[in-house]
Design a protein around this motif. Structure first.
Motif, short mmCIF file in Angstrom:
data_model
loop_
_atom_site.label_atom_id
_atom_site.label_comp_id
_atom_site.label_asym_id
_atom_site.label_seq_id
_atom_site.Cartn_x
_atom_site.Cartn_y
_atom_site.Cartn_z
N LEU A 130 -52.44 62.81 26.93
CA LEU A 130 -53.47 63.48 27.72
C LEU A 130 -54.84 62.98 27.28
O LEU A 130 -55.09 62.78 26.09
N THR A 131 -55.72 62.79 28.25
CA THR A 131 -57.08 62.35 27.96
C THR A 131 -57.87 63.49 27.33
O THR A 131 -57.44 64.66 27.35
N LYS A 132 -59.04 63.18 26.82
CA LYS A 132 -59.92 64.20 26.24
C LYS A 132 -60.23 65.29 27.27
O LYS A 132 -60.18 66.48 26.96
N ASN A 133 -60.53 64.90 28.50
CA ASN A 133 -60.84 65.86 29.55
C ASN A 133 -59.64 66.74 29.88
O ASN A 133 -59.77 67.95 30.07
N GLU A 134 -58.47 66.13 29.94
CA GLU A 134 -57.25 66.90 30.22
C GLU A 134 -56.96 67.87 29.08
O GLU A 134 -56.56 69.02 29.32
N LEU A 135 -57.18 67.44 27.85
CA LEU A 135 -56.97 68.34 26.70
C LEU A 135 -57.94 69.52 26.72
O LEU A 135 -57.58 70.62 26.29
N GLU A 136 -59.14 69.31 27.22
CA GLU A 136 -60.09 70.43 27.33
C GLU A 136 -59.54 71.48 28.29
O GLU A 136 -59.67 72.68 28.03
N ILE A 137 -58.93 71.05 29.38
CA ILE A 137 -58.33 72.00 30.33
C ILE A 137 -57.12 72.67 29.69
O ILE A 137 -56.93 73.89 29.81
N MET A 138 -56.29 71.90 28.99
CA MET A 138 -55.13 72.47 28.31
C MET A 138 -55.56 73.52 27.29
O MET A 138 -54.92 74.57 27.17
N ASP A 139 -56.64 73.25 26.56
CA ASP A 139 -57.14 74.22 25.58
C ASP A 139 -57.47 75.55 26.25
O ASP A 139 -57.19 76.62 25.70
N MET A 184 -67.23 66.71 34.97
CA MET A 184 -67.98 67.39 36.03
C MET A 184 -67.05 68.30 36.82
O MET A 184 -65.86 68.02 36.96
N ASP A 185 -67.61 69.40 37.34
CA ASP A 185 -66.82 70.35 38.12
C ASP A 185 -66.07 69.67 39.26
O ASP A 185 -64.94 70.04 39.57
N SER A 186 -66.69 68.68 39.87
CA SER A 186 -66.07 68.00 41.01
C SER A 186 -64.84 67.18 40.61
O SER A 186 -64.07 66.77 41.46
N SER A 187 -64.62 66.98 39.31
CA SER A 187 -63.47 66.20 38.83
C SER A 187 -62.24 67.05 38.58
O SER A 187 -61.17 66.51 38.27
N VAL A 188 -62.35 68.35 38.70
CA VAL A 188 -61.25 69.23 38.30
C VAL A 188 -59.98 68.95 39.08
O VAL A 188 -58.88 68.97 38.52
N HIS A 189 -60.06 68.67 40.39
CA HIS A 189 -58.85 68.39 41.17
C HIS A 189 -58.16 67.12 40.70
O HIS A 189 -56.93 67.08 40.59
N ILE A 190 -58.93 66.09 40.40
CA ILE A 190 -58.36 64.84 39.90
C ILE A 190 -57.64 65.09 38.58
O ILE A 190 -56.52 64.62 38.37
N LEU A 191 -58.28 65.84 37.69
CA LEU A 191 -57.69 66.13 36.39
C LEU A 191 -56.42 66.96 36.53
O LEU A 191 -55.39 66.66 35.91
N LEU A 192 -56.46 67.99 37.36
CA LEU A 192 -55.29 68.85 37.54
C LEU A 192 -54.13 68.08 38.16
O LEU A 192 -52.98 68.23 37.73
N ASN A 193 -54.40 67.24 39.15
CA ASN A 193 -53.34 66.45 39.76
C ASN A 193 -52.73 65.47 38.76
O ASN A 193 -51.51 65.28 38.74
#
Length: 119
Positions: free
Chosen positions: A3-12, A36-45
């Motif tokens: 998982l990337t740093k950004n993905e780990l932030e969501i997992m946390d 950025m907030d606009s990236s959340v869908h990309i990260l979740l997918n």
């Protein structure tokens, strides 16, 4: 699984809350996020494709319905899986010693570990 740093932030956020969250809740609860907030869908997918999270239903969001997401594995399971992907198996005693030294273990945690090891 990596998982990337950004993905780990969501997992946390998901691990900390311990429940399924909608996209808006993830945005609200993500403190000091590096994305950025606009990236959340990309990260979740991306996280769905990797199997890190799963859909846990739908929730009414205004006039529409939105998906809610939950962690597909615990924090501990994720970090153990990262160790399994290495080519050289670390010595478990040295690995545990290094980790416990790094985090600073409390006495009640030591007692729980002793009981676990005695099993």
């Amino acid at each position: 699984m990596y998982l990337t740093k950004n993905e780990l932030e969501i997992m946390d956020v998901l691990w900390k809350e311990g429940r399924a969250l909608a996209r808006g809740e993830i945005l609200t609860l993500s403190e000091d996020k590096s994305w950025m907030d606009s990236s959340v869908h990309i990260l979740l997918n991306s996280m769905l494709r990797k199997g890190a999270i799963r859909e846990a239903g739908f929730v009414k969001c205004g006039k529409t319905c939105g998906r809610v997401y939950e962690a597909a594995l615990s924090c501990e399971e994720y970090y153990v899986s990262t160790l399994d992907s290495t080519h050289t198996r670390p010595d478990i005693v040295r690995l545990l010693d290094a980790y416990l030294t790094h985090i600073g273990v409390k006495e009640e945690e030591r007692d729980a570990l002793r009981k676990l090891l005695d099993k």
